[in-house]
Design an enzyme around this catalytic site. Sequence first.
Site, PDB file in Angstrom:
ATOM      1  N   ARG A  19     -13.085  -8.473  15.800  1.00 54.35           N
ATOM      2  CA  ARG A  19     -14.433  -8.934  16.064  1.00 54.35           C
ATOM      3  C   ARG A  19     -15.109  -9.123  14.794  1.00 54.35           C
ATOM      4  O   ARG A  19     -15.584  -8.002  14.322  1.00 54.35           O
ATOM      5  CB  ARG A  19     -15.150  -8.589  17.120  1.00 54.35           C
ATOM      6  CG  ARG A  19     -14.541  -8.812  18.820  1.00 54.35           C
ATOM      7  CD  ARG A  19     -15.208  -8.171  19.659  1.00 54.35           C
ATOM      8  NE  ARG A  19     -14.406  -8.648  20.565  1.00 54.35           N
ATOM      9  CZ  ARG A  19     -15.111  -8.649  21.852  1.00 54.35           C
ATOM     10  NH1 ARG A  19     -16.205  -8.475  22.301  1.00 54.35           N
ATOM     11  NH2 ARG A  19     -14.107  -8.547  23.107  1.00 54.35           N
ATOM     12  N   SER A  61     -14.364  -7.014  45.356  1.00 51.73           N
ATOM     13  CA  SER A  61     -14.882  -7.537  43.645  1.00 51.73           C
ATOM     14  C   SER A  61     -14.033  -8.648  43.241  1.00 51.73           C
ATOM     15  O   SER A  61     -12.769  -8.506  43.373  1.00 51.73           O
ATOM     16  CB  SER A  61     -14.959  -6.300  42.876  1.00 51.73           C
ATOM     17  OG  SER A  61     -15.020  -6.745  41.600  1.00 51.73           O
ATOM     18  N   HIS A 118     -25.925 -15.788  34.485  1.00 55.07           N
ATOM     19  CA  HIS A 118     -25.865 -17.099  33.705  1.00 55.07           C
ATOM     20  C   HIS A 118     -26.645 -18.369  34.362  1.00 55.07           C
ATOM     21  O   HIS A 118     -26.337 -19.258  34.131  1.00 55.07           O
ATOM     22  CB  HIS A 118     -24.367 -17.136  33.316  1.00 55.07           C
ATOM     23  CG  HIS A 118     -23.883 -16.369  32.121  1.00 55.07           C
ATOM     24  ND1 HIS A 118     -24.202 -16.664  30.965  1.00 55.07           N
ATOM     25  CD2 HIS A 118     -23.200 -15.278  32.326  1.00 55.07           C
ATOM     26  CE1 HIS A 118     -23.691 -15.437  30.470  1.00 55.07           C
ATOM     27  NE2 HIS A 118     -23.227 -14.423  31.167  1.00 55.07           N
ATOM     28  N   THR A 159     -30.660 -11.145  34.358  1.00 49.69           N
ATOM     29  CA  THR A 159     -30.978 -10.744  33.133  1.00 49.69           C
ATOM     30  C   THR A 159     -32.073 -11.494  32.658  1.00 49.69           C
ATOM     31  O   THR A 159     -32.860 -12.613  33.120  1.00 49.69           O
ATOM     32  CB  THR A 159     -29.969 -10.885  31.993  1.00 49.69           C
ATOM     33  OG1 THR A 159     -30.115 -10.211  30.981  1.00 49.69           O
ATOM     34  CG2 THR A 159     -29.645 -12.554  31.892  1.00 49.69           C
ATOM     35  N   LYS A 178     -31.052 -14.126  28.709  1.00 46.41           N
ATOM     36  CA  LYS A 178     -30.515 -15.249  28.401  1.00 46.41           C
ATOM     37  C   LYS A 178     -31.481 -16.390  28.676  1.00 46.41           C
ATOM     38  O   LYS A 178     -32.326 -16.710  27.714  1.00 46.41           O
ATOM     39  CB  LYS A 178     -29.042 -15.458  29.259  1.00 46.41           C
ATOM     40  CG  LYS A 178     -28.149 -13.999  28.845  1.00 46.41           C
ATOM     41  CD  LYS A 178     -27.022 -14.137  29.576  1.00 46.41           C
ATOM     42  CE  LYS A 178     -26.262 -12.930  29.510  1.00 46.41           C
ATOM     43  NZ  LYS A 178     -25.718 -12.358  28.044  1.00 46.41           N
ATOM     44  N   THR A 194     -33.963   6.967  31.204  1.00 48.25           N
ATOM     45  CA  THR A 194     -33.893   6.131  29.899  1.00 48.25           C
ATOM     46  C   THR A 194     -35.480   5.700  29.761  1.00 48.25           C
ATOM     47  O   THR A 194     -36.175   4.983  30.728  1.00 48.25           O
ATOM     48  CB  THR A 194     -33.015   5.168  29.982  1.00 48.25           C
ATOM     49  OG1 THR A 194     -32.740   4.548  28.663  1.00 48.25           O
ATOM     50  CG2 THR A 194     -33.407   4.001  30.804  1.00 48.25           C
ATOM     51  N   THR A 202     -12.304 -10.552  26.195  1.00 49.22           N
ATOM     52  CA  THR A 202     -13.239 -11.424  26.731  1.00 49.22           C
ATOM     53  C   THR A 202     -12.683 -12.276  27.895  1.00 49.22           C
ATOM     54  O   THR A 202     -13.193 -12.408  28.908  1.00 49.22           O
ATOM     55  CB  THR A 202     -14.410 -11.909  25.899  1.00 49.22           C
ATOM     56  OG1 THR A 202     -14.963 -10.662  24.987  1.00 49.22           O
ATOM     57  CG2 THR A 202     -15.276 -12.541  26.613  1.00 49.22           C
TER      58      THR A 202
HETATM   59  N1  PLP Z   1     -23.406 -10.042  33.816  1.00 46.93           N
HETATM   60  C1  PLP Z   1     -22.848 -10.812  33.200  1.00 46.93           C
HETATM   61  C2  PLP Z   1     -21.927 -11.790  34.007  1.00 46.93           C
HETATM   62  C3  PLP Z   1     -22.896 -11.194  31.811  1.00 46.93           C
HETATM   63  O1  PLP Z   1     -22.223 -12.113  31.504  1.00 46.93           O
HETATM   64  C4  PLP Z   1     -23.755 -10.289  31.002  1.00 46.93           C
HETATM   65  C5  PLP Z   1     -23.827 -10.304  29.628  1.00 46.93           C
HETATM   66  O2  PLP Z   1     -23.315 -11.332  28.774  1.00 46.93           O
HETATM   67  C6  PLP Z   1     -24.311  -9.283  31.704  1.00 46.93           C
HETATM   68  C7  PLP Z   1     -24.192  -8.993  33.031  1.00 46.93           C
HETATM   69  C8  PLP Z   1     -25.224  -8.244  30.931  1.00 46.93           C
HETATM   70  O3  PLP Z   1     -26.410  -8.674  30.767  1.00 46.93           O
HETATM   71  P1  PLP Z   1     -27.417  -8.308  29.315  1.00 46.93           P
HETATM   72  O4  PLP Z   1     -26.645  -9.111  28.260  1.00 46.93           O
HETATM   73  O5  PLP Z   1     -28.799  -8.474  29.716  1.00 46.93           O
HETATM   74  O6  PLP Z   1     -26.832  -6.768  29.391  1.00 46.93           O
END
Ligand code: PLP
Length: 403
Positions: A21, A136, A216, A244, A247, A276, A362
């Site tokens: 990468r 899962s 997403h 999240t 995004k 944390t 990925t």
């Molecule tokens: N869940 C999914 C499906 C993701 O694609 C990602 C990151 O791309 C995350 C969780 C992690 O989220 P964050 O980027 O806020 O750590």
Amino acid sequence: MDYQSFFKGKLNDLREEGNYRVFADLERQNGNFPHANHHDGSAVRDVTVWCSNDYLGMGQNQVVLDAMREALDRCGAGSGGTRNISGTNHYHVLLERELADLHGTESALLFTSGYVSNMAALSTLAASLPGCVVVSDELNHASMIEGIRHSRADKVIFKHNDVADLEAKLKAIGPDRPKLVAFESVYSMDGDIAPIAEICAVAEKYGAMTYIDEVHAVGMYGQRGGGVSEQDGVASRLTVIEGTLAKAFGVMGGYICGSTALCDFVRSFASAFIFTTALPPAVAAGALASIRHLKRSSAERLRQKERVSVVRRKLDEAGIPHYDNPSHIVPVIVGDPVKCKEITDQLMDEYRIYVQPINYPTVPKGTERLRITPGPLHTDDDIDHLVGALSSIWKKRGLVRAA
Ligand code: PLP
């Protein structure tokens, strides 16, 4: 052992496979999204970004920036501690209330990222429920897989978005064990969407909890940006909604929403929550402003949808093969890691278009792709330039066109 040679050897393997990468060194231009300065050695060039997860451009929205500046002036830079030891800032409290309201749940809990929220919540829940089995989806994100693995609970994989297979797996586990069905709404690499209502129905039938990752989807789907679960009217049937702030909301941080007891349980037992430092107050303030804005405004969502459909139509007209899916993610499949990297290098060097190649791990080997994310701020000229560039590259390289 010669440690350095070991590291170098492994990196060489990655290079030979075409999976090493290389990060693009970017400087985002505030107020000029999706443009960025690309630093390449001594040269700095303006590029158009076509792979950002700042899906709605909220990272540069004036409402968000004003809120962050104000919080920075009021509270300073950092939070000053873990949530337990002096780090809970009033903005965190307001943000958690806002998130609970967004998803219609009793409670919400903030984490430092979406990755951490999945890791912490899934590992804590699955490890704590005696004899828990996690069921899962096979395409779940790495953060969910890590959380489940860390719990050491038994795990059963069901075929991607396959409700019949999910039912068979739940049935086989038997009625006495606690079960947790973990899945996503919008899958980030293929852009397909889970049948949430059907998954909930099967989970309810077998007494399983449900955990959905809406990373997403939040901000972009549903009348108020509550994700696909809001759009489908099924939010109240899910045990946990995870999301999240990084995004569509354009800032940073992760969260879970659920019952008061569940959120309090994770707050009290999850190591990755407890030990944390809390998010900086300005980050929480920015996310709060972004969520509030997107609850009321559909303009960004509508414009994004329109831009996505224009990109798809123009790709079709040019015969550039891409996955047809119901989301905002447009995967253009190349199917070879080396070619994929060469194409993205060519886009950057010759056309000043930045799309990161998406290679293994990925996505599965043989499905390497360009993952294009059209946003509300891409112009008609941007779209024509992108499709024209891809078309020229397809021609020069003799790549297969879509029928
Ligand atoms: N869940 C999914 C499906 C993701 O694609 C990602 C990151 O791309 C995350 C969780 C992690 O989220 P964050 O980027 O806020 O750590």
